[in-house]
Scaffold this motif. Structure first.
Motif, mmCIF file in Angstrom:
data_model
loop_
_atom_site.group_PDB
_atom_site.id
_atom_site.type_symbol
_atom_site.label_atom_id
_atom_site.label_comp_id
_atom_site.label_asym_id
_atom_site.label_seq_id
_atom_site.Cartn_x
_atom_site.Cartn_y
_atom_site.Cartn_z
ATOM 1 N N ASP A 1 0.181 -2.580 -11.655
ATOM 2 C CA ASP A 1 -0.249 -3.782 -12.359
ATOM 3 C C ASP A 1 -0.074 -4.981 -11.429
ATOM 4 O O ASP A 1 1.040 -5.302 -11.045
ATOM 5 C CB ASP A 1 0.610 -3.943 -13.619
ATOM 6 N N PRO A 2 -1.166 -5.665 -11.053
ATOM 7 C CA PRO A 2 -1.056 -6.775 -10.098
ATOM 8 C C PRO A 2 -0.298 -7.975 -10.655
ATOM 9 O O PRO A 2 0.138 -8.834 -9.897
ATOM 10 C CB PRO A 2 -2.502 -7.139 -9.797
ATOM 11 N N THR A 3 -0.102 -8.068 -11.967
ATOM 12 C CA THR A 3 0.621 -9.192 -12.547
ATOM 13 C C THR A 3 2.126 -8.950 -12.600
ATOM 14 O O THR A 3 2.874 -9.836 -12.983
ATOM 15 C CB THR A 3 0.123 -9.496 -13.972
ATOM 16 N N ASP A 4 2.565 -7.765 -12.224
ATOM 17 C CA ASP A 4 3.991 -7.435 -12.260
ATOM 18 C C ASP A 4 4.627 -7.815 -10.933
ATOM 19 O O ASP A 4 4.528 -7.096 -9.958
ATOM 20 C CB ASP A 4 4.185 -5.955 -12.546
ATOM 21 N N HIS A 5 5.289 -8.957 -10.918
ATOM 22 C CA HIS A 5 5.878 -9.461 -9.683
ATOM 23 C C HIS A 5 7.298 -8.960 -9.449
ATOM 24 O O HIS A 5 7.896 -9.251 -8.437
ATOM 25 C CB HIS A 5 5.859 -10.991 -9.685
ATOM 26 N N LEU A 6 7.843 -8.209 -10.391
ATOM 27 C CA LEU A 6 9.223 -7.756 -10.267
ATOM 28 C C LEU A 6 9.329 -6.301 -9.810
ATOM 29 O O LEU A 6 10.419 -5.778 -9.672
ATOM 30 C CB LEU A 6 9.952 -7.930 -11.605
ATOM 31 N N GLY A 7 8.233 -5.644 -9.593
ATOM 32 C CA GLY A 7 8.271 -4.283 -9.091
ATOM 33 C C GLY A 7 8.404 -3.205 -10.157
ATOM 34 O O GLY A 7 8.468 -2.031 -9.840
ATOM 35 N N ARG A 8 8.438 -3.600 -11.421
ATOM 36 C CA ARG A 8 8.544 -2.592 -12.479
ATOM 37 C C ARG A 8 7.322 -1.693 -12.470
ATOM 38 O O ARG A 8 7.427 -0.491 -12.708
ATOM 39 C CB ARG A 8 8.698 -3.253 -13.838
ATOM 40 N N ALA A 9 6.171 -2.274 -12.206
ATOM 41 C CA ALA A 9 4.949 -1.488 -12.210
ATOM 42 C C ALA A 9 4.974 -0.432 -11.110
ATOM 43 O O ALA A 9 4.508 0.685 -11.305
ATOM 44 C CB ALA A 9 3.725 -2.381 -12.046
ATOM 45 N N GLU A 10 5.516 -0.775 -9.953
ATOM 46 C CA GLU A 10 5.597 0.193 -8.856
ATOM 47 C C GLU A 10 6.454 1.388 -9.260
ATOM 48 O O GLU A 10 6.093 2.533 -9.026
ATOM 49 C CB GLU A 10 6.184 -0.471 -7.613
ATOM 50 N N ARG A 11 7.584 1.107 -9.880
ATOM 51 C CA ARG A 11 8.462 2.191 -10.336
ATOM 52 C C ARG A 11 7.766 3.015 -11.423
ATOM 53 O O ARG A 11 7.798 4.237 -11.404
ATOM 54 C CB ARG A 11 9.777 1.620 -10.852
ATOM 55 N N ARG A 12 7.135 2.334 -12.372
ATOM 56 C CA ARG A 12 6.435 3.026 -13.459
ATOM 57 C C ARG A 12 5.317 3.897 -12.898
ATOM 58 O O ARG A 12 5.127 5.035 -13.315
ATOM 59 C CB ARG A 12 5.889 1.992 -14.437
ATOM 60 N N LEU A 13 4.590 3.371 -11.920
ATOM 61 C CA LEU A 13 3.519 4.129 -11.283
ATOM 62 C C LEU A 13 4.065 5.369 -10.595
ATOM 63 O O LEU A 13 3.524 6.468 -10.732
ATOM 64 C CB LEU A 13 2.780 3.250 -10.275
ATOM 65 N N ALA A 14 5.152 5.219 -9.865
ATOM 66 C CA ALA A 14 5.762 6.358 -9.168
ATOM 67 C C ALA A 14 6.215 7.417 -10.160
ATOM 68 O O ALA A 14 5.992 8.626 -9.947
ATOM 69 C CB ALA A 14 6.934 5.879 -8.316
ATOM 70 N N ILE A 15 6.822 6.986 -11.245
ATOM 71 C CA ILE A 15 7.298 7.945 -12.246
ATOM 72 C C ILE A 15 6.140 8.661 -12.913
ATOM 73 O O ILE A 15 6.158 9.878 -13.062
ATOM 74 C CB ILE A 15 8.197 7.241 -13.282
ATOM 75 N N THR A 16 5.095 7.925 -13.300
ATOM 76 C CA THR A 16 3.969 8.584 -13.966
ATOM 77 C C THR A 16 3.246 9.528 -13.012
ATOM 78 O O THR A 16 2.787 10.592 -13.428
ATOM 79 C CB THR A 16 2.975 7.580 -14.578
#
Length: 173
Positions: free
Chosen positions: A93-108
């Protein structure tokens, strides 16, 4: 359904629908499919509501959402091929500036590569925080099966390249 039972159903859905959607999303990795599976599970729950009594509601709701999600995955895999694309999230998610999206993406991405039963065990045990016995009840299997499937899944997740550098301590490791 009488108005009292219907208001109880609405209250239950109000408190549990988000958790049901989250479980479905972790199982399938697609927001729309998770919404469809949650709606299907809520419909199943509605049909059985008059026969269900307090103590088994959460378990039945989890069973319904896991079943609806896995049924949807099986239907898609047997009837729909989309250029070899995964139905799991592939972009952060390009609007996620805290890196949560990166972790969520890796997990999924990592969850997407697990077999259905292993994925369900991990999601129910570590994301829905169920015990081994509760997970076995939801999946309709023995606790030993949950333990072995979870162990195999965690071994695969620890070796998964998308999770390199992530702390998996919360996932039994």
């Amino acid at each position: 359904m009488d108005s009292n039972a219907e208001s109880e159903y609405v209250a239950f859905v109000t408190h549990q629908a988000d958790a049901m959607w989250r479980t479905a999303y972790l199982l399938c990795g697609d927001r729309r499919r998770a919404e469809d599976a949650t709606q299907d599970a809520l419909l199943r729950l509605y049909r059985r509501w008059p026969k269900l009594h307090g103590t088994g509601l959460n378990t039945y709701a989890r069973k319904a959402v896991v079943s609806a999600t896995l049924d949807g995955l099986r239907k898609r895999s047997s009837t729909e091929v989309v250029g070899g694309e995964s139905y799991f999230a592939t972009e952060a998610d390009p609007t996620d500036h805290l890196g949560r999206a990166e972790r969520r993406l890796a997990i999924t991405q990592a969850l997407a590569e697990l077999p259905d039963r292993q994925r369900a065990c991990v999601v129910l045990r570590y994301f829905d925080d169920l015990s081994v016995d509760e997970t076995a009840d939801v999946l309709g299997c023995r606790p030993g099966t949950v333990k072995s499937q979870t162990l195999r899944a965690l071994e695969k997740l620890r070796r998964h390249p998308a999770l390199a550098g992530f702390d998996l301590a919360g996932l039994g490791g």
